[in-house]
Design an enzyme around this catalytic site. Structure first.
Site, PDB file in Angstrom:
ATOM      1  N   ILE A  27      13.321  13.808  31.869  1.00 10.81           N
ATOM      2  CA  ILE A  27      13.981  13.555  33.158  1.00 10.81           C
ATOM      3  C   ILE A  27      14.998  14.635  33.480  1.00 10.81           C
ATOM      4  O   ILE A  27      15.671  14.569  34.493  1.00 10.81           O
ATOM      5  CB  ILE A  27      14.658  12.175  33.208  1.00 10.81           C
ATOM      6  CG1 ILE A  27      15.560  11.976  31.983  1.00 10.81           C
ATOM      7  CG2 ILE A  27      13.639  11.071  33.322  1.00 10.81           C
ATOM      8  CD1 ILE A  27      16.402  10.723  32.066  1.00 10.81           C
ATOM      9  N   GLY A  28      15.144  15.615  32.616  1.00 12.95           N
ATOM     10  CA  GLY A  28      16.096  16.669  32.959  1.00 12.95           C
ATOM     11  C   GLY A  28      16.183  17.721  31.886  1.00 12.95           C
ATOM     12  O   GLY A  28      15.781  17.518  30.743  1.00 12.95           O
ATOM     13  N   LYS A  29      16.704  18.860  32.287  1.00 11.68           N
ATOM     14  CA  LYS A  29      16.938  19.953  31.364  1.00 11.68           C
ATOM     15  C   LYS A  29      18.383  20.361  31.573  1.00 11.68           C
ATOM     16  O   LYS A  29      18.771  20.694  32.685  1.00 11.68           O
ATOM     17  CB  LYS A  29      16.058  21.136  31.742  1.00 11.68           C
ATOM     18  CG  LYS A  29      14.863  21.333  30.873  1.00 11.68           C
ATOM     19  CD  LYS A  29      14.190  22.634  31.286  1.00 11.68           C
ATOM     20  CE  LYS A  29      12.748  22.743  30.885  1.00 11.68           C
ATOM     21  NZ  LYS A  29      12.397  22.360  29.551  1.00 11.68           N
ATOM     22  N   GLY A  87      22.075  22.433  29.947  1.00 10.37           N
ATOM     23  CA  GLY A  87      22.492  23.547  29.121  1.00 10.37           C
ATOM     24  C   GLY A  87      22.469  23.174  27.653  1.00 10.37           C
ATOM     25  O   GLY A  87      22.308  24.019  26.778  1.00 10.37           O
ATOM     26  N   GLY A 104      20.368  20.889  26.265  1.00 14.96           N
ATOM     27  CA  GLY A 104      19.076  20.487  25.740  1.00 14.96           C
ATOM     28  C   GLY A 104      18.342  19.595  26.720  1.00 14.96           C
ATOM     29  O   GLY A 104      18.846  19.253  27.790  1.00 14.96           O
ATOM     30  N   VAL A 125      16.391  16.256  28.255  1.00 16.53           N
ATOM     31  CA  VAL A 125      16.713  14.834  28.329  1.00 16.53           C
ATOM     32  C   VAL A 125      15.449  14.035  28.624  1.00 16.53           C
ATOM     33  O   VAL A 125      14.644  14.435  29.469  1.00 16.53           O
ATOM     34  CB  VAL A 125      17.747  14.564  29.446  1.00 16.53           C
ATOM     35  CG1 VAL A 125      18.240  13.137  29.379  1.00 16.53           C
ATOM     36  CG2 VAL A 125      18.918  15.520  29.335  1.00 16.53           C
ATOM     37  N   LYS A 184      19.095  12.660  24.771  1.00 19.24           N
ATOM     38  CA  LYS A 184      19.348  14.084  24.928  1.00 19.24           C
ATOM     39  C   LYS A 184      19.146  14.782  23.585  1.00 19.24           C
ATOM     40  O   LYS A 184      19.850  14.476  22.621  1.00 19.24           O
ATOM     41  CB  LYS A 184      20.776  14.298  25.443  1.00 19.24           C
ATOM     42  CG  LYS A 184      21.183  15.744  25.531  1.00 19.24           C
ATOM     43  CD  LYS A 184      22.427  15.931  26.379  1.00 19.24           C
ATOM     44  CE  LYS A 184      22.056  16.072  27.827  1.00 19.24           C
ATOM     45  NZ  LYS A 184      23.147  16.287  28.735  1.00 19.24           N
ATOM     46  N   ASP A 207      32.180  22.300  31.738  1.00 16.84           N
ATOM     47  CA  ASP A 207      30.961  22.540  32.505  1.00 16.84           C
ATOM     48  C   ASP A 207      30.822  21.478  33.592  1.00 16.84           C
ATOM     49  O   ASP A 207      29.847  20.741  33.641  1.00 16.84           O
ATOM     50  CB  ASP A 207      29.739  22.553  31.577  1.00 16.84           C
ATOM     51  CG  ASP A 207      28.549  23.255  32.234  1.00 16.84           C
ATOM     52  OD1 ASP A 207      28.742  23.870  33.309  1.00 16.84           O
ATOM     53  OD2 ASP A 207      27.440  23.180  31.691  1.00 16.84           O
TER      54      ASP A 207
END
Ligand SMILES: *[C@@H]1O[C@H](CO)[C@@H](O)[C@H](O)[C@H]1NC(C)=O
Ligand SMILES: *[C@@H]1O[C@H](CO)[C@@H](O)[C@H](O)[C@H]1NC(C)=O
Ligand SMILES: *[C@@H]1O[C@H](CO)[C@@H](O)[C@H](O)[C@H]1NC(C)=O
Ligand SMILES: *[C@@H]1O[C@H](CO)[C@@H](O)[C@H](O)[C@H]1NC(C)=O
Ligand SMILES: *[C@@H]1O[C@H](CO)[C@@H](O)[C@H](O)[C@H]1NC(C)=O
Ligand SMILES: *[C@@H]1O[C@H](CO)[C@@H](O)[C@H](O)[C@H]1NC(C)=O
Ligand SMILES: *[C@@H]1O[C@H](CO)[C@@H](O)[C@H](O)[C@H]1NC(C)=O
Ligand SMILES: *[C@@H]1O[C@H](CO)[C@@H](O)[C@H](O)[C@H]1NC(C)=O
Ligand SMILES: *[C@@H]1O[C@H](CO)[C@@H](O)[C@H](O)[C@H]1NC(C)=O
Ligand SMILES: *[C@@H]1O[C@H](CO)[C@@H](O)[C@H](O)[C@H]1NC(C)=O
Ligand SMILES: *[C@@H]1O[C@H](CO)[C@@H](O)[C@H](O)[C@H]1NC(C)=O
Ligand SMILES: *[C@@H]1O[C@H](CO)[C@@H](O)[C@H](O)[C@H]1NC(C)=O
Length: 795
Positions: free
Chosen positions: A496-498, A500, A502, A504, A518, A622
């Site tokens: 469901i996501g990338k 910084g 790693g 997810v 994650k 971040d």
């Protein structure tokens, strides 16, 4: 005999003529019958053999003296203006200029206030038949009264508000100098009986290396900066908090390295009866009266009812969100129940002054009987509310407290039902097993590694303890086996996501909780460090932070298991490419002004919590729309906090030591200046401007056709404050919905706050706590300066 008297007289004469200045201070190593009496005006000091400590009559205000012990060699240039930071023990009595301390020829130690009656003011009477008594200050700061054959009295057995290293704490009691708080080596107590903190393991001793040892086992309870030998002290402050201070010779000052309580408002007696304690952005506390009450004394310390509850069948309740009163005569949970039942139980009792209820589905209900004491407001804690019983005729909506209730609207709905991780029945044992397993593993891999492990372990454990965590926290994050994680994510099949840090994946645990998994890459250190860091992260609770439920550290994998936040990240809503439909992306709704404002306030509060409510700053490093997730009802939740610390050292110190993301990084990252919490403030400012404008700060050039020196914040500033055209920077998707009367105030606050956050110089940016207040509208916002970048300024 005559000669002896003459000698001692001249000795005294010599001493009494010496003015009390640092340069000319007389010092001696022991007080005995021959150099008695010791006069307050003499200005001479009893020094320890190593000169680290001194005892003497310390001048206080109005020409009075207090007989005290203090750190000498680090404060010698300040004498006689020794601040309370250096004093470790003192006799309570204020003494006049004719006070003396003497040892008589019958070995009595006598402190008198001159010739005026009042008798012996020394804390305990001591005498002996022998004549060789003397008073000596040892190298540890223990003032000892002894005869050749025995010790009669020692200041270590009679502490005031400070413990020193090597001092046996058990069996003694610390009392804060204002007399309100005490610590009996296990409990912190207000007003002799009201316990507000429990060390769980009684303190016995602070050893030289900065560790507090506990009873029986001698295991460390808490430890401070273990790094090296330093001067340290444990002090019970007048605010009721117990702290360890460590002296930094290079800074020439004391720093707090550990404290028992981080949420100062939970200290009983901080505010008086009926009053509610709050913390301001600087971290100091103040008291406010709830609606229907008014302050009784000039300092708002306690409050009284405006209308007495004379007829208890004629009452109503006022809801105060996030308020907890903890001093009723029976604080036990009467639940499980529901709101109306809890309310009915309170109404049925004539001595019930209100009730507390938790909205988390547990049916937690506590009645406040007989009295309303030790109230505090804490939006970071569980979703609870206090229902205050007032007379039916009460119409007070305008007290200082209603500010709080109106804030609630901007945070998240209180009926969030976060399922708690299952309670592990024997987590302590489990944790010990984990530690032991790691220990054995490291042991097997060699003695050298063992030492490396020990050093790292101590460092991280210290960090955890500095944050107020115990060595082995019960109910910490759950440790998952790799196989469990793999099963939960169906073999990592639903990315469901990338980020910084790693990739997810979405998954579902065996207890049906939906999670975001994650898988971290390039994480430094061994399992123990990872575990320590994860424990810290999991302890951070805030409505606007994504909850960490567990972790996995197996087969070299480093995996974090988070609560799943359903609506995705903020960037998907803000930056809408017109191609989105053709790309097959979901069509996200456009966020309206109120939701945007609520997101801004929520994010600001969560960062303020990370920065300010933890003793050691937790920098996010971040902050960007990708890391702001939206929950039900668009409640914002920050993710990836605390992860910056997990990064490999090389990643952090290499040329690209930059950890942030282009466009959101404060100028100090580029300038290689020191990174402070103000770097997060800058990133937040950029996000704030994006929330208002709906455009990516580094993407706008195409639209405006400006040059390479174009700087988004500067451009926005000119539009709003020079051209006075705020509409030009508003998100074009909802520009039409912008209503000057309805939205101006909030939008204006967001823009002004963003400008302050985006100042080039970190010192000019407000703290995150202040930022939250600026957005809430509880402080006035001055006209900002135009944000510029140092390398653009010169042109
Ligand atoms: C008393 O103390 C003084 C100063 O420390 C010392 O010189 C002297 O020898 C002591 N006298 C006795 C009897 O101990
Ligand atoms: C005082 O210190 C000196 C040197 O620092 C040492 O030789 C002496 O033994 C010490 N005296 C006492 C009583 O500890
Ligand atoms: C004070 O004494 C301690 C212990 O002897 C020593 O480590 C420290 O350097 C001294 N500090 C100063 C400022 O003289
Ligand atoms: C000691 O005497 C001074 C005046 O000389 C007075 O202000 C002070 O209160 C007295 N202290 C005690 C404990 O009696
Ligand atoms: C002790 O001192 C008192 C006066 O201060 C004196 O009268 C007495 O004789 C002394 N006793 C001895 C044993 O020296
Ligand atoms: C402090 O002094 C007293 C009295 O001389 C003694 O009994 C005690 O052991 C000393 N404590 C330490 C830690 O030196
Ligand atoms: C500390 O004092 C308690 C009683 O006051 C005693 O039982 C204990 O042994 C002492 N501990 C140490 C380390 O001296
Ligand atoms: C301390 O406790 C006593 C009785 O327990 C009570 O009367 C008094 O008001 C309390 N003081 C404060 C400041 O709460
Ligand atoms: C209290 O209020 C109730 C309801 O209004 C009323 O019936 C009752 O008479 C009142 N009791 C007193 C003592 O005023
Ligand atoms: C209220 O405070 C008490 C005592 O500090 C604590 O046990 C309780 O969990 C708190 N309740 C909430 C809802 O935070
Ligand atoms: C609000 O606070 C101010 C000062 O802090 C005080 O003067 C005023 O009486 C308070 N008002 C109420 C209603 O509590
Ligand atoms: C809050 O409660 C309402 C009514 O029960 C419900 O519709 C809504 O979904 C709830 N919100 C959340 C975030 O659970």
């Amino acid at each position: 005999m005559a000669l002896f008297l003459l000698l001692s007289f001249s000795f005294l004469f010599l001493l009494s003529t010496a003015p009390p200045s640092a340069a000319q201070t007389q010092s001696f190593k022991s007080l005995n019958v021959s150099n008695s009496p010791w006069r307050a005006t003499q200005g001479s000091l009893l020094l320890s053999n190593n000169s680290v400590f001194a005892a003497g009559f310390l001048p206080s205000s109005q020409g009075l003296y207090k007989f005290s012990i203090w750190y000498h060699n680090i404060s010698v240039d300040r004498y006689p203006h020794i601040s309370a930071d250096y004093v470790v023990w003192s006799v309570k009595a204020q003494l006049g200029s004719s006070a003396t301390l003497s040892i008589t020829n019958t070995s009595e130690l006598i402190l008198t206030n001159g010739s005026s009656p009042g008798g012996n003011l020394w804390p305990t009477f001591t005498a002996s038949s022998q004549s060789s008594a003397q008073l000596v200050l040892d190298d540890y700061g223990n003032l000892t009264f002894s005869i050749s054959t025995a010790d009669l009295w020692g200041s270590f057995q009679h502490p005031t508000d400070t413990f020193l290293p090597q001092q046996n704490m058990s069996g003694t009691i610390l009392i804060s100098s204002n007399g309100r708080f005490s610590f009996d080596s296990e409990y912190l107590i207000f007003n002799k009986t009201e316990i507000y903190w429990n060390s769980k393991n009684p303190f016995v001793i602070l050893i030289d290396s900065g560790e507090i040892r506990q009873k029986n086992s001698g295991d460390p309870v808490y430890s401070a900066d273990l790094s090296d030998m330093r001067l340290r002290r444990v002090k019970l402050g007048d605010d009721g908090n117990l702290r360890i201070y460590s002296y930094r010779p290079t800074l020439n000052q004391w720093t707090i390295v550990w404290q028992s309580i981080t949420e100062l408002c939970t200290i009983h007696g901080t505010c008086g009866p009926n009053s509610i304690c709050r913390t301001d952005s600087e971290g100091s506390t103040y008291c406010v009266c709830p609606p229907g009450f008014r302050p009784t004394s000039y300092d708002n310390y306690d409050c009284e009812r405006k209308i007495l509850l004379s007829n208890t069948s004629n009452t109503k309740f006022i809801q105060l969100d996030y308020v907890n009163f903890t001093g009723g005569s029976n604080q036990s949970n009467v639940g499980p129940t529901n709101l109306s039942d809890c309310r009915a139980r309170c109404l049925a009792k004539s001595n019930c002054l209100g009730f507390m209820f938790k909205y988390d589905g547990t049916g937690w209900c506590v009645l406040q009987l007989d009295r309303l004491l030790y109230g505090y407001w804490s939006p970071g804690s569980a979703a609870n509310a206090m229902f205050l019983r007032v007379d039916i005729s009460e119409t007070d909506n305008n007290s200082n407290f209603t500010g709080l209730t109106s804030l609630i609207e901007t945070t998240c709905p209180v009926n969030l039902t976060l399922p708690e991780p299952p309670e592990d029945s024997n987590s302590t044992t489990r944790n010990i097993i984990i530690v032991c397993t790691i220990f054995v593993a490291e042991l097997l891999s060699g003695v050298a590694f063992f030492w490396a492990f020990l050093k790292k372990y101590i460092k991280y454990r210290t960090m955890a303890q500095t944050l107020g965590l115990e060595l082995i926290p019960a109910g910490g994050p759950k440790k998952f086996a790799y196989a469990e994680v793999k099963a939960a994510t169906n073999g990592f099949s639903n990315p469901i996501g990338k980020g910084g840090f790693g990739d997810v994946y979405k998954g579902e645990l065996s207890d049906k909780r939906v999670v975001a998994v994650k898988c971290l890459k390039s994480v430094a250190g061994g399992d123990s460090e990872f575990w320590a860091e994860v424990t810290i992260i999991a302890r951070m609770h805030h409505l606007n932070l994504v909850r960490l439920w567990g972790f996995c550290a197996e087969k070299g994998e480093r995996i974090l298991i988070y609560e799943y936040v359903p609506n995705g990240s903020l960037d998907k809503y803000l930056f809408r490419s017109d191609r989105s439909q053709t790309d097959g992306e979901e069509d996200k709704p456009v966020l309206d002004w109120n939701i945007r404002y609520r997101i801004a306030v929520g994010v600001a509060r969560a960062i303020a919590y990370l920065h300010e409510e933890c003793l050691e700053w937790v920098l996010h490093c971040d902050i960007k729309p990708e890391n702001i997730l939206l929950g039900d009802d668009f409640c914002p939740k920050i993710s990836d906090f605390g992860l910056a610390k997990l990064r490999k050292k090389e990643d952090m110190v290499s040329l690209s030591r930059v950890r942030g993301t282009r466009g959101y990084m404060a100028p100090e990252w580029v300038k290689a200046d020191q990174i402070t919490p103000k770097a997060d403030v800058y990133s937040f400012g950029m996000v704030l401007l994006e929330i208002v404008s709906g455009i990516r700060n580094f993407d706008v050039q195409g639209i405006t056709g400006e040059s390479a020196e174009w700087y988004f914040p500067g451009w926005a500033f000119d539009k709003v404050f020079k051209e006075m055209k705020i509409e030009d920077i508003l998100d074009r998707h909802i520009r039409h919905a912008y209503d000057d009367r309805a939205h101006f105030e909030r939008v204006d606050r967001m823009v002004k706050t963003a400008m302050w956050c985006l100042q080039d110089q970190p010192e000019l940016r407000p703290s995150m706590g202040k930022v939250a207040k600026m957005l809430e509208g509880t402080v006035e916002i001055m006209e900002p300066k135009k944000p510029t970048l140092y390398y653009l300024q010169d042109q």
